[in-house]
Design a protein around this motif. Structure first.
Motif, PDB file in Angstrom:
ATOM      1  N   PRO A 223       0.845  -1.206   0.000  1.00  0.00           N
ATOM      2  CA  PRO A 223       0.000   0.000   0.000  1.00  0.00           C
ATOM      3  C   PRO A 223       0.878   1.254   0.000  1.00  0.00           C
ATOM      4  O   PRO A 223       2.013   1.225   0.478  1.00  0.00           O
ATOM      5  CB  PRO A 223      -0.811  -0.123   1.285  1.00  0.00           C
ATOM      6  N   CYS A 224       0.335   2.349  -0.515  1.00  0.00           N
ATOM      7  CA  CYS A 224       1.106   3.587  -0.626  1.00  0.00           C
ATOM      8  C   CYS A 224       1.121   4.323   0.714  1.00  0.00           C
ATOM      9  O   CYS A 224       0.058   4.569   1.297  1.00  0.00           O
ATOM     10  CB  CYS A 224       0.495   4.482  -1.700  1.00  0.00           C
ATOM     11  N   PRO A 225       2.289   4.706   1.222  1.00  0.00           N
ATOM     12  CA  PRO A 225       2.368   5.391   2.530  1.00  0.00           C
ATOM     13  C   PRO A 225       1.553   6.683   2.570  1.00  0.00           C
ATOM     14  O   PRO A 225       0.973   7.014   3.605  1.00  0.00           O
ATOM     15  CB  PRO A 225       3.867   5.653   2.694  1.00  0.00           C
ATOM     16  N   ASP A 226       1.512   7.424   1.455  1.00  0.00           N
ATOM     17  CA  ASP A 226       0.818   8.715   1.458  1.00  0.00           C
ATOM     18  C   ASP A 226      -0.700   8.574   1.434  1.00  0.00           C
ATOM     19  O   ASP A 226      -1.414   9.571   1.608  1.00  0.00           O
ATOM     20  CB  ASP A 226       1.261   9.545   0.244  1.00  0.00           C
ATOM     21  N   LEU A 227      -1.173   7.350   1.204  1.00  0.00           N
ATOM     22  CA  LEU A 227      -2.624   7.156   1.072  1.00  0.00           C
ATOM     23  C   LEU A 227      -3.219   6.304   2.177  1.00  0.00           C
ATOM     24  O   LEU A 227      -4.385   5.926   2.115  1.00  0.00           O
ATOM     25  CB  LEU A 227      -2.937   6.515  -0.289  1.00  0.00           C
ATOM     26  N   ILE A 228      -2.441   6.011   3.210  1.00  0.00           N
ATOM     27  CA  ILE A 228      -2.920   5.140   4.292  1.00  0.00           C
ATOM     28  C   ILE A 228      -4.134   5.761   5.005  1.00  0.00           C
ATOM     29  O   ILE A 228      -5.068   5.057   5.400  1.00  0.00           O
ATOM     30  CB  ILE A 228      -1.785   4.862   5.297  1.00  0.00           C
ATOM     31  N   SER A 229      -4.132   7.091   5.120  1.00  0.00           N
ATOM     32  CA  SER A 229      -5.237   7.753   5.822  1.00  0.00           C
ATOM     33  C   SER A 229      -6.571   7.564   5.107  1.00  0.00           C
ATOM     34  O   SER A 229      -7.631   7.739   5.709  1.00  0.00           O
ATOM     35  CB  SER A 229      -4.940   9.246   5.970  1.00  0.00           C
ATOM     36  N   LEU A 230      -6.533   7.191   3.810  1.00  0.00           N
ATOM     37  CA  LEU A 230      -7.757   6.983   3.054  1.00  0.00           C
ATOM     38  C   LEU A 230      -8.333   5.585   3.241  1.00  0.00           C
ATOM     39  O   LEU A 230      -9.413   5.296   2.713  1.00  0.00           O
ATOM     40  CB  LEU A 230      -7.516   7.226   1.550  1.00  0.00           C
ATOM     41  N   SER A 231      -7.606   4.730   3.970  1.00  0.00           N
ATOM     42  CA  SER A 231      -8.034   3.343   4.134  1.00  0.00           C
ATOM     43  C   SER A 231      -8.077   2.986   5.612  1.00  0.00           C
ATOM     44  O   SER A 231      -7.113   2.418   6.154  1.00  0.00           O
ATOM     45  CB  SER A 231      -7.080   2.408   3.379  1.00  0.00           C
ATOM     46  N   PRO A 232      -9.194   3.297   6.308  1.00  0.00           N
ATOM     47  CA  PRO A 232      -9.259   3.002   7.751  1.00  0.00           C
ATOM     48  C   PRO A 232      -9.237   1.514   8.072  1.00  0.00           C
ATOM     49  O   PRO A 232      -8.907   1.137   9.196  1.00  0.00           O
ATOM     50  CB  PRO A 232     -10.593   3.643   8.176  1.00  0.00           C
ATOM     51  N   GLN A 233      -9.571   0.650   7.099  1.00  0.00           N
ATOM     52  CA  GLN A 233      -9.573  -0.784   7.365  1.00  0.00           C
ATOM     53  C   GLN A 233      -8.200  -1.423   7.157  1.00  0.00           C
ATOM     54  O   GLN A 233      -8.004  -2.590   7.497  1.00  0.00           O
ATOM     55  CB  GLN A 233     -10.611  -1.506   6.490  1.00  0.00           C
ATOM     56  N   LEU A 234      -7.252  -0.658   6.606  1.00  0.00           N
ATOM     57  CA  LEU A 234      -5.933  -1.225   6.302  1.00  0.00           C
ATOM     58  C   LEU A 234      -5.185  -1.715   7.545  1.00  0.00           C
ATOM     59  O   LEU A 234      -4.543  -2.778   7.494  1.00  0.00           O
ATOM     60  CB  LEU A 234      -5.087  -0.192   5.542  1.00  0.00           C
ATOM     61  N   PRO A 235      -5.220  -1.021   8.698  1.00  0.00           N
ATOM     62  CA  PRO A 235      -4.495  -1.513   9.883  1.00  0.00           C
ATOM     63  C   PRO A 235      -4.950  -2.882  10.371  1.00  0.00           C
ATOM     64  O   PRO A 235      -4.254  -3.508  11.189  1.00  0.00           O
ATOM     65  CB  PRO A 235      -4.765  -0.433  10.934  1.00  0.00           C
ATOM     66  N   CYS A 236      -6.087  -3.372   9.901  1.00  0.00           N
ATOM     67  CA  CYS A 236      -6.582  -4.685  10.317  1.00  0.00           C
ATOM     68  C   CYS A 236      -6.112  -5.795   9.376  1.00  0.00           C
ATOM     69  O   CYS A 236      -6.412  -6.972   9.616  1.00  0.00           O
ATOM     70  CB  CYS A 236      -8.103  -4.676  10.374  1.00  0.00           C
ATOM     71  N   GLN A 237      -5.386  -5.438   8.300  1.00  0.00           N
ATOM     72  CA  GLN A 237      -4.956  -6.415   7.298  1.00  0.00           C
ATOM     73  C   GLN A 237      -3.456  -6.672   7.393  1.00  0.00           C
ATOM     74  O   GLN A 237      -2.687  -5.851   7.893  1.00  0.00           O
ATOM     75  CB  GLN A 237      -5.310  -5.911   5.891  1.00  0.00           C
ATOM     76  N   ARG A 238      -3.049  -7.829   6.863  1.00  0.00           N
ATOM     77  CA  ARG A 238      -1.623  -8.105   6.726  1.00  0.00           C
ATOM     78  C   ARG A 238      -1.079  -7.358   5.517  1.00  0.00           C
ATOM     79  O   ARG A 238      -1.752  -7.277   4.480  1.00  0.00           O
ATOM     80  CB  ARG A 238      -1.380  -9.603   6.551  1.00  0.00           C
ATOM     81  N   VAL A 239       0.097  -6.800   5.655  1.00  0.00           N
ATOM     82  CA  VAL A 239       0.690  -5.984   4.604  1.00  0.00           C
ATOM     83  C   VAL A 239       2.061  -6.575   4.244  1.00  0.00           C
ATOM     84  O   VAL A 239       2.832  -6.983   5.125  1.00  0.00           O
ATOM     85  CB  VAL A 239       0.838  -4.516   5.056  1.00  0.00           C
ATOM     86  N   PHE A 240       2.352  -6.602   2.938  1.00  0.00           N
ATOM     87  CA  PHE A 240       3.620  -7.167   2.457  1.00  0.00           C
ATOM     88  C   PHE A 240       4.338  -6.129   1.597  1.00  0.00           C
ATOM     89  O   PHE A 240       3.728  -5.501   0.717  1.00  0.00           O
ATOM     90  CB  PHE A 240       3.361  -8.434   1.622  1.00  0.00           C
ATOM     91  N   VAL A 241       5.659  -5.944   1.847  1.00  0.00           N
ATOM     92  CA  VAL A 241       6.495  -5.032   1.063  1.00  0.00           C
ATOM     93  C   VAL A 241       7.806  -5.735   0.713  1.00  0.00           C
ATOM     94  O   VAL A 241       8.135  -6.793   1.266  1.00  0.00           O
ATOM     95  CB  VAL A 241       6.774  -3.728   1.832  1.00  0.00           C
ATOM     96  N   ARG A 242       8.543  -5.127  -0.237  1.00  0.00           N
ATOM     97  CA  ARG A 242       9.785  -5.763  -0.704  1.00  0.00           C
ATOM     98  C   ARG A 242      10.925  -5.625   0.300  1.00  0.00           C
ATOM     99  O   ARG A 242      11.596  -6.578   0.634  1.00  0.00           O
ATOM    100  CB  ARG A 242      10.224  -5.142  -2.043  1.00  0.00           C
ATOM    101  N   LYS A 243      11.144  -4.371   0.794  1.00  0.00           N
ATOM    102  CA  LYS A 243      12.359  -4.130   1.562  1.00  0.00           C
ATOM    103  C   LYS A 243      12.037  -3.366   2.842  1.00  0.00           C
ATOM    104  O   LYS A 243      10.949  -2.816   3.006  1.00  0.00           O
ATOM    105  CB  LYS A 243      13.363  -3.348   0.714  1.00  0.00           C
TER     106      LYS A 243
END
Length: 272
Positions: A223-243
């Motif tokens: 997910p994009c760091p600058d757009l996290i505030s637009l997704s209130p349900q995101l903190p409840c999900q598992r997130v995967f990044v490369r590095k």
């Protein structure tokens, strides 16, 4: 000779009228037995119905009448003149009454017209205010839609810029790594999309789902760091990044929910 008399039940009788002026037949007072008690309207003396030799109907005083009674010597012409004058008075009164009724009718009609004009004016004013309010609300909604559209456009541009940091090879590698981890650690097969579809409700990251009948959401990739505030349900999900540096860019909002794979760098191409 008097041509009028007072009946005890029917009031004033007029011998010159066909029905005596009150709906009675002449024979009901002339030949009635016992005699009808009639009185002179002038002196109050008793009178009775009578015919002249020429069959003219009139009332005659009983013997002993007062000498001063003015109706005793009343002529036919005088009586008819009084009737005519009385008729003129009644007609004038009727005309005055009709005139006053017409005036009142016109006044009521004018009052009703004025009230209707006031009501129509008040209705026009209310409707004008409503139209102005509707126009303001519609303009506000139009501005809000335009602002929302602009925010969405900027968000899409931000998400595309975020994903453009990776080449197609790096994106495919990241998806494959997530699917491999799901199978290795949870024995869960994850669908790897051929064409990655960013999701606005997950901060324009890419959602991955498990294979099978229920197709549950497994996690959100990058997910994009600058757009996290637009997704209130995101903190409840598992997130995967490369590095790890991408983990740091996501900040503390998703602490404990992010998995980074520390994948090696390759030549980066802009994401279409």
């Amino acid at each position: 000779m008097p041509f009028t008399a007072l009946h005890p039940d029917n009031g004033r009788l007029d011998a010159t009228q066909h029905d005596l002026g009150c709906g009675l037949d002449w024979n009901n007072v002339c030949k009635a037995s016992p005699r009808v008690s009639l009185a002179c309207p002038e002196c109050g003396w008793g009178v009775y119905a009578k015919h002249s030799p020429r069959r003219v109907r009139f009332f005659c005083h009983d013997p002993g009448r007062p000498v001063e009674c003015s109706l005793t010597n009343e002529s036919w012409e005088h009586h008819m003149l009084k009737l005519e004058m009385a008729g003129e008075r009644e007609a004038a009164a009727a005309r005055r009454k009709q005139h006053m009724e017409e005036i009142h009718r016109r006044r009521r009609a004018e009052g009703a017209r004025q009230r209707r004009l006031v009501q129509e004016q008040e209705h026009r004013i209310r409707m004008e205010k409503l139209r102005e309010r509707w126009a303001e609300e519609e303009a506000l909604r139009a501005r809000e839609r335009a602002e929302q559209k602009e925010r969405e456009r900027q968000a899409v541009e931000t998400a595309r810029a975020w994903w453009s940091r990776l080449s197609q090879e790096q994106i495919k590698e990241l998806f494959a790594t997530v699917a491999d981890r799901a199978w290795r650690e949870e024995q869960l097969r994850v669908e790897v999309p051929e064409n990655a579809s960013m999701a606005a409700h997950f901060a324009y990251g890419v959602p991955l789902h498990s294979q099978g009948r229920f197709r549950a959401l497994y996690g959100i990739v990058r997910p994009c760091p600058d757009l996290i505030s637009l997704s209130p349900q995101l903190p409840c999900q598992r997130v995967f990044v490369r590095k790890a540096h991408e983990l740091r860019e996501l900040g503390t909002v998703l602490t404990g929910r992010i998995t980074h794979f520390d994948l090696p760098d390759h030549e980066q191409l802009a994401m279409c």
